[in-house]
Design a protein around this motif. Structure first.
Motif, mmCIF file in Angstrom:
data_model
loop_
_atom_site.group_PDB
_atom_site.id
_atom_site.type_symbol
_atom_site.label_atom_id
_atom_site.label_comp_id
_atom_site.label_asym_id
_atom_site.label_seq_id
_atom_site.Cartn_x
_atom_site.Cartn_y
_atom_site.Cartn_z
ATOM 1 N N HIS A 271 0.971 -1.003 0.078
ATOM 2 C CA HIS A 271 -0.078 0.004 0.215
ATOM 3 C C HIS A 271 1.038 1.331 0.022
ATOM 4 O O HIS A 271 1.857 1.355 0.670
ATOM 5 C CB HIS A 271 -0.938 -0.036 1.410
ATOM 6 C CG HIS A 271 -1.927 1.064 1.228
ATOM 7 N ND1 HIS A 271 -1.830 2.388 1.552
ATOM 8 C CD2 HIS A 271 -3.337 0.935 0.887
ATOM 9 C CE1 HIS A 271 -2.958 3.013 1.493
ATOM 10 N NE2 HIS A 271 -3.947 2.034 1.111
ATOM 11 N N PRO A 272 0.566 2.204 -0.674
ATOM 12 C CA PRO A 272 1.308 3.528 -0.745
ATOM 13 C C PRO A 272 1.695 4.196 0.734
ATOM 14 O O PRO A 272 2.546 5.029 0.814
ATOM 15 C CB PRO A 272 0.403 4.582 -1.619
ATOM 16 C CG PRO A 272 -0.358 3.626 -2.411
ATOM 17 C CD PRO A 272 -0.698 2.448 -1.616
ATOM 18 N N VAL A 273 0.828 3.814 1.811
ATOM 19 C CA VAL A 273 1.164 4.443 2.908
ATOM 20 C C VAL A 273 2.482 3.799 3.619
ATOM 21 O O VAL A 273 2.921 4.525 4.640
ATOM 22 C CB VAL A 273 -0.052 4.218 4.155
ATOM 23 C CG1 VAL A 273 -0.028 2.598 4.360
ATOM 24 C CG2 VAL A 273 -0.029 4.820 4.960
ATOM 25 N N THR A 274 2.949 2.676 2.785
ATOM 26 C CA THR A 274 4.220 2.212 3.459
ATOM 27 C C THR A 274 5.266 3.223 3.206
ATOM 28 O O THR A 274 6.287 3.402 3.722
ATOM 29 C CB THR A 274 4.473 1.044 2.624
ATOM 30 O OG1 THR A 274 3.419 -0.193 2.866
ATOM 31 C CG2 THR A 274 5.713 0.101 3.250
ATOM 32 N N ILE A 275 5.064 4.063 2.140
ATOM 33 C CA ILE A 275 6.071 5.264 2.018
ATOM 34 C C ILE A 275 6.147 6.046 3.097
ATOM 35 O O ILE A 275 7.316 6.581 3.640
ATOM 36 C CB ILE A 275 5.506 5.842 0.705
ATOM 37 C CG1 ILE A 275 5.602 5.027 -0.579
ATOM 38 C CG2 ILE A 275 6.645 7.350 0.552
ATOM 39 C CD1 ILE A 275 5.070 5.919 -1.925
ATOM 40 N N ILE A 276 4.968 6.348 3.836
ATOM 41 C CA ILE A 276 5.098 7.194 4.882
ATOM 42 C C ILE A 276 5.836 6.629 6.265
ATOM 43 O O ILE A 276 6.619 6.897 6.850
ATOM 44 C CB ILE A 276 3.621 7.534 5.763
ATOM 45 C CG1 ILE A 276 2.894 8.397 4.149
ATOM 46 C CG2 ILE A 276 3.682 8.319 6.714
ATOM 47 C CD1 ILE A 276 1.510 8.637 4.625
ATOM 48 N N THR A 277 5.363 5.067 6.197
ATOM 49 C CA THR A 277 6.141 4.327 7.303
ATOM 50 C C THR A 277 7.745 4.367 7.088
ATOM 51 O O THR A 277 8.450 4.517 8.101
ATOM 52 C CB THR A 277 5.506 2.866 7.384
ATOM 53 O OG1 THR A 277 4.108 3.044 7.268
ATOM 54 C CG2 THR A 277 6.131 2.084 8.455
ATOM 55 N N ALA A 278 8.148 4.047 5.841
ATOM 56 C CA ALA A 278 9.583 3.992 5.585
ATOM 57 C C ALA A 278 10.398 5.587 5.886
ATOM 58 O O ALA A 278 11.332 5.514 6.300
ATOM 59 C CB ALA A 278 9.892 3.428 4.258
ATOM 60 N N ALA A 279 9.483 6.371 5.389
ATOM 61 C CA ALA A 279 10.204 7.689 5.359
ATOM 62 C C ALA A 279 10.065 8.032 7.043
ATOM 63 O O ALA A 279 11.163 8.839 7.820
ATOM 64 C CB ALA A 279 9.276 8.768 4.857
ATOM 65 N N SER A 280 9.103 7.691 7.750
ATOM 66 C CA SER A 280 9.194 7.998 9.330
ATOM 67 C C SER A 280 10.496 7.264 9.870
ATOM 68 O O SER A 280 11.079 7.866 10.768
ATOM 69 C CB SER A 280 7.985 7.371 10.058
ATOM 70 O OG SER A 280 6.717 7.838 9.396
#
Length: 327
Positions: A271-280
């Motif tokens: 899911h694209p929200v994984t980008i936020i998790t990885a950036a976090s």
């Protein structure tokens, strides 16, 4: 019944993690490894076993979101643990006691997470022998980093650790106990993750959020307990090394699940929200590196806990953000 199994698995995981930390401390005392290498490699790998099993299980049930989110979520929660311990035990000033080599581990973790974020944003689409090209780059970067860390850390072995258990536990017993505790964590941690996934899934929350926080939090219980025990033993290098080493080791899990995933590159299926998790993960890792550097400047002693407080606050803000975007 499901909740009973979850709580029982959590209790067993915590108890095994306490023994794991104690035996690792003995191994560090009775060998030339010291708390730094024990925390970074031996203990970090063992306490990451639940993440390995959970992510593989998620892949086998065709849920790549939980598999990948569990890895990044575990790294997020690990940094949260380090910041929480640093605040709770601020008078001990954990980060100020960190060996300089810990920064190298933190930087390696940052580089590996950055590589995986780049792979999610810009997937190559190239598959070699069942895994994405990015995973081979990850293997090379990890191997080079481990060779560098092993070489430099062996030369800088800490000599000042207190002999806590040398009179009580033999090295042979410590090795056997460590292996047994690791096996128990592997089994109970896996059961904990599976039941936690079922409980969370029944609420209707998205797989990405479940993997990032519910499952990752559950599988990070060993890190929480081992760090707490290490702090109580005043073995701060092992406490910090366990967190940073686990974050490095966790990146290897992505390689394992990519080979196991049969739908192409696993990072391209999340899911694209994984980008936020990885950036976090990148953001909080950077704050930790800055905190270690800042902690050595004694003129800022009164504001010592500020970076760790920043990590805690940011973690909760990111949790809400990820929940909102994954809903």
């Amino acid at each position: 019944m499901l909740y009973v199994v979850f709580l029982a698995a959590a209790a067993v995981t915590v108890l095994a993690a306490v023994r794991l930390s104690t035996y690792a401390d003995v191994i560090g005392e009775r060998t030339s490894l010291g708390g730094l290498l024990v925390g970074t490699f031996l203990l970090a790998g063992a306490t990451s076993l639940p993440e390995v099993t959970t992510s593989l299980t998620a892949v086998f049930v065709d849920n790549p979101d939980i598999a990948v989110s569990n890895v990044f979520g575990s790294n997020l929660f690990n940094i949260f643990i380090l910041a929480l311990m640093d605040v709770l035990y601020r008078r001990k000033q954990l980060l100020r006691s960190a060996d300089p080599s810990q920064l190298k581990t933190a930087v390696l973790s940052l580089l590996l997470a950055g590589l995986m974020l780049t792979a999610i944003l810009f997937p190559t689409g190239i598959i070699l022998l069942g895994a994405g090209l990015e995973m081979y780059v990850l293997i090379l970067m990890y191997s080079a980093g481990m060779m560098y860390l092993t070489k430099t850390d062996t030369q800088e072995t800490v000599e000042s650790e207190t002999e806590f258990h040398m009179h009580a536990v033999s090295l042979r017993r410590a090795k056997i106990g460590f292996a047994a505790a690791a096996v128990i964590i592997f089994v109970s941690g896996s059961l904990l993750s599976i039941t936690g996934d079922q409980i969370a899934a029944s609420t209707g929350i998205s797989s990405s959020f479940v993997g990032t926080f519910f499952i990752a939090g559950a599988t990070s219980l060993p890190e929480l307990v081992t760090v707490l025990v290490a702090v109580q033993l005043a073995n701060y290098n092992m406490a910090i090394g366990n967190i940073l080493g686990s974050n490095v080791f966790n990146m290897l899990i992505l390689i394992i699940i990519d080979f196991a995933f049969r739908g192409g590159a696993v990072l391209a299926a999340v899911h694209p929200v994984t980008i936020i998790t990885a950036a976090s993960v990148l953001l909080l890792n950077t704050v930790v590196i800055g905190a270690v550097l800042a902690s050595r400047r004694k003129q800022h002693a009164r504001f010592y806990a500020l970076p760790s407080l920043t990590v805690l606050i940011t973690y909760f803000l990111l949790s809400y953000t990820i929940y909102t975007f994954s809903a």
